[in-house]
Design a protein around this motif. Structure first.
Motif, mmCIF file in Angstrom:
data_model
loop_
_atom_site.group_PDB
_atom_site.id
_atom_site.type_symbol
_atom_site.label_atom_id
_atom_site.label_comp_id
_atom_site.label_asym_id
_atom_site.label_seq_id
_atom_site.Cartn_x
_atom_site.Cartn_y
_atom_site.Cartn_z
ATOM 1 N N VAL A 1 38.728 0.715 85.688
ATOM 2 C CA VAL A 1 38.959 -0.654 85.211
ATOM 3 C C VAL A 1 40.056 -0.640 84.157
ATOM 4 N N GLY A 2 41.151 -1.334 84.433
ATOM 5 C CA GLY A 2 42.223 -1.471 83.461
ATOM 6 C C GLY A 2 42.054 -2.747 82.655
ATOM 7 N N ARG A 3 42.738 -2.803 81.516
ATOM 8 C CA ARG A 3 42.751 -4.049 80.738
ATOM 9 C C ARG A 3 44.167 -4.316 80.259
ATOM 10 N N ILE A 4 44.667 -5.474 80.623
ATOM 11 C CA ILE A 4 45.983 -5.927 80.203
ATOM 12 C C ILE A 4 45.836 -6.706 78.900
ATOM 13 N N GLY A 5 46.774 -6.487 77.997
ATOM 14 C CA GLY A 5 46.722 -7.208 76.731
ATOM 15 C C GLY A 5 48.059 -7.182 76.018
ATOM 16 N N ARG A 6 48.045 -7.774 74.835
ATOM 17 C CA ARG A 6 49.238 -7.850 73.980
ATOM 18 C C ARG A 6 50.420 -8.477 74.716
ATOM 19 N N MET A 7 50.126 -9.483 75.533
ATOM 20 C CA MET A 7 51.168 -10.217 76.248
ATOM 21 C C MET A 7 51.883 -11.142 75.276
ATOM 22 N N ALA A 8 53.177 -10.944 75.108
ATOM 23 C CA ALA A 8 53.949 -11.734 74.153
ATOM 24 C C ALA A 8 55.327 -12.041 74.741
ATOM 25 N N VAL A 9 55.759 -13.293 74.578
ATOM 26 C CA VAL A 9 57.063 -13.737 75.057
ATOM 27 C C VAL A 9 57.791 -14.417 73.906
ATOM 28 N N GLU A 10 59.070 -14.124 73.762
ATOM 29 C CA GLU A 10 59.913 -14.782 72.768
ATOM 30 C C GLU A 10 59.685 -16.295 72.831
ATOM 31 N N LYS A 11 59.456 -16.909 71.677
ATOM 32 C CA LYS A 11 59.048 -18.321 71.634
ATOM 33 C C LYS A 11 60.019 -19.228 72.376
ATOM 34 N N ASP A 12 61.308 -19.047 72.192
ATOM 35 C CA ASP A 12 62.314 -19.917 72.812
ATOM 36 C C ASP A 12 62.320 -19.822 74.334
ATOM 37 N N LEU A 13 61.736 -18.758 74.895
ATOM 38 C CA LEU A 13 61.860 -18.496 76.325
ATOM 39 C C LEU A 13 60.570 -18.710 77.103
ATOM 40 N N ARG A 14 59.546 -19.236 76.476
ATOM 41 C CA ARG A 14 58.295 -19.456 77.190
ATOM 42 C C ARG A 14 58.450 -20.538 78.252
ATOM 43 N N GLY A 15 57.756 -20.333 79.351
ATOM 44 C CA GLY A 15 57.869 -21.264 80.464
ATOM 45 C C GLY A 15 58.995 -20.932 81.419
ATOM 46 N N SER A 16 59.629 -19.769 81.244
ATOM 47 C CA SER A 16 60.759 -19.395 82.098
ATOM 48 C C SER A 16 60.440 -18.221 83.018
ATOM 49 N N ALA A 17 59.158 -17.953 83.269
ATOM 50 C CA ALA A 17 58.690 -16.938 84.226
ATOM 51 C C ALA A 17 58.824 -15.504 83.733
ATOM 52 N N LEU A 18 59.255 -15.294 82.476
ATOM 53 C CA LEU A 18 59.372 -13.928 81.975
ATOM 54 C C LEU A 18 58.000 -13.295 81.800
ATOM 55 N N GLY A 19 57.045 -14.074 81.307
ATOM 56 C CA GLY A 19 55.690 -13.554 81.146
ATOM 57 C C GLY A 19 55.098 -13.131 82.471
ATOM 58 N N ARG A 20 55.374 -13.884 83.523
ATOM 59 C CA ARG A 20 54.847 -13.527 84.847
ATOM 60 C C ARG A 20 55.447 -12.212 85.328
ATOM 61 N N GLN A 21 56.724 -11.974 85.040
ATOM 62 C CA GLN A 21 57.333 -10.700 85.427
ATOM 63 C C GLN A 21 56.643 -9.525 84.738
ATOM 64 N N VAL A 22 56.343 -9.687 83.455
ATOM 65 C CA VAL A 22 55.645 -8.628 82.715
ATOM 66 C C VAL A 22 54.243 -8.439 83.279
ATOM 67 N N LEU A 23 53.528 -9.538 83.507
ATOM 68 C CA LEU A 23 52.166 -9.451 84.037
ATOM 69 C C LEU A 23 52.157 -8.762 85.396
ATOM 70 N N ASP A 24 53.073 -9.131 86.277
ATOM 71 C CA ASP A 24 53.115 -8.508 87.606
ATOM 72 C C ASP A 24 53.375 -7.008 87.509
#
Length: 286
Positions: free
Chosen positions: A211-234
């Protein structure tokens, strides 16, 4: 006449009551505001935080020319799609074309010409090769960011800078909670833009055998909503699968629950508070 198919970047908005004039249509000056707002979406699409990004480029953009042509009217409550493209780069200038649509109906065409200039003297200077290449690649459909996966020695400095900005400075989480002693054994992901600036991060640890656990997901404030977080999550999900985990969990802030649901995670258990913020455990099985 502009066509939607020639644009890659769109910003969607809903017409507000304050933007409607006595004729019950959008006041003409607001179309220019819509265009200017959409330019910010363009920089997000390029993974370029405006303040720090242009500081790295050692320049600023100043409007030299702005023109607008009206084709039809928008009304209160309409949902508009504002397309932005860079139509040309000169020695020191950048020309943007903006189309404002209600569905398939083109309401307005806008042209904005910017000059790249020294921010102190406001004197023009050549558009940097890095910015020129970034825009050219984006408009051609090529990647404008890079996901790097590695250990704490390789990525820790950049990952921690992002995490301190987001969790400690922005969300006011105690640094003693953020630095939990598990980074050395974790797998880390950092996403870099074309200026080699870290703009998003996350980590993968072992919760229990298989069982893995993903955490500490952080995206530069100005760039949220631009799919960068999804790239990191994937990338983190792929790392969990590659090492043979049967499932991966995460402790999601409730405000991000929808983001993780769209990535295939489902809720496990009841909500709880962690570091003074409402969380929910979510899981994805392989």
């Amino acid at each position: 006449m502009l066509c939607q198919e020639s644009f890659r970047c769109f910003d969607r908005l809903r017409v507000r009551w304050a933007e409607v004039d006595a004729q019950k249509i959008v006041f003409n000056a607001h179309y220019m505001m819509y265009a200017d707002t959409a330019i910010s979406a363009y920089w997000r699409a390029l993974a370029l935080p405006y303040d720090s990004g242009f500081a790295r480029l050692e320049g600023e953009l100043y409007v030299k020319k702005a023109t607008v042509e009206y084709h039809a009217s928008a009304r209160y409550g309409d949902v508009l799609d504002v397309g932005v493209r860079c139509a040309g780069i000169g020695n020191s200038s950048l020309r943007f074309e903006i189309g404002i649509w209600n569905g398939q109906a083109l309401l307005s065409s806008v042209e904005l010409v910017y000059v790249f200039a020294d921010p102190a003297q406001q004197t023009s200077r050549p558009v940097p090769a890095a910015l020129r290449g970034l825009i050219d690649d984006y408009e051609a459909g090529r990647s404008v960011s890079e996901v790097r996966t590695g250990d704490w020695n390789a990525l820790g400095r950049d990952a921690m800078r992002l995490r301190m900005d987001v969790f400690v400075r922005e969300q006011q989480i105690d640094p003693a909670i953020e630095v939990d002693g598990r980074d050395e054994a974790a797998r880390h992901v950092v996403l870099y833009n074309r200026l080699d600036m870290p703009v998003a991060t996350g980590r993968l640890i072992t919760e229990s055998p298989g069982v893995g656990r993903i955490g500490r997901m952080a995206v530069e404030k100005d760039l949220r909503g631009s799919a960068l977080g999804r790239q990191v999550l994937d990338a983190l999900v792929a790392a969990s699968q590659a090492r043979g985990d049967r499932e991966v969990q995460l402790h999601a802030q409730r405000s991000a629950e929808g983001f993780y649901r769209r990535a295939g995670f489902s809720v496990l258990g009841e909500a709880y508070e962690e570091a003074g913020i409402a969380h929910i455990t979510m899981v994805r099985s392989f």
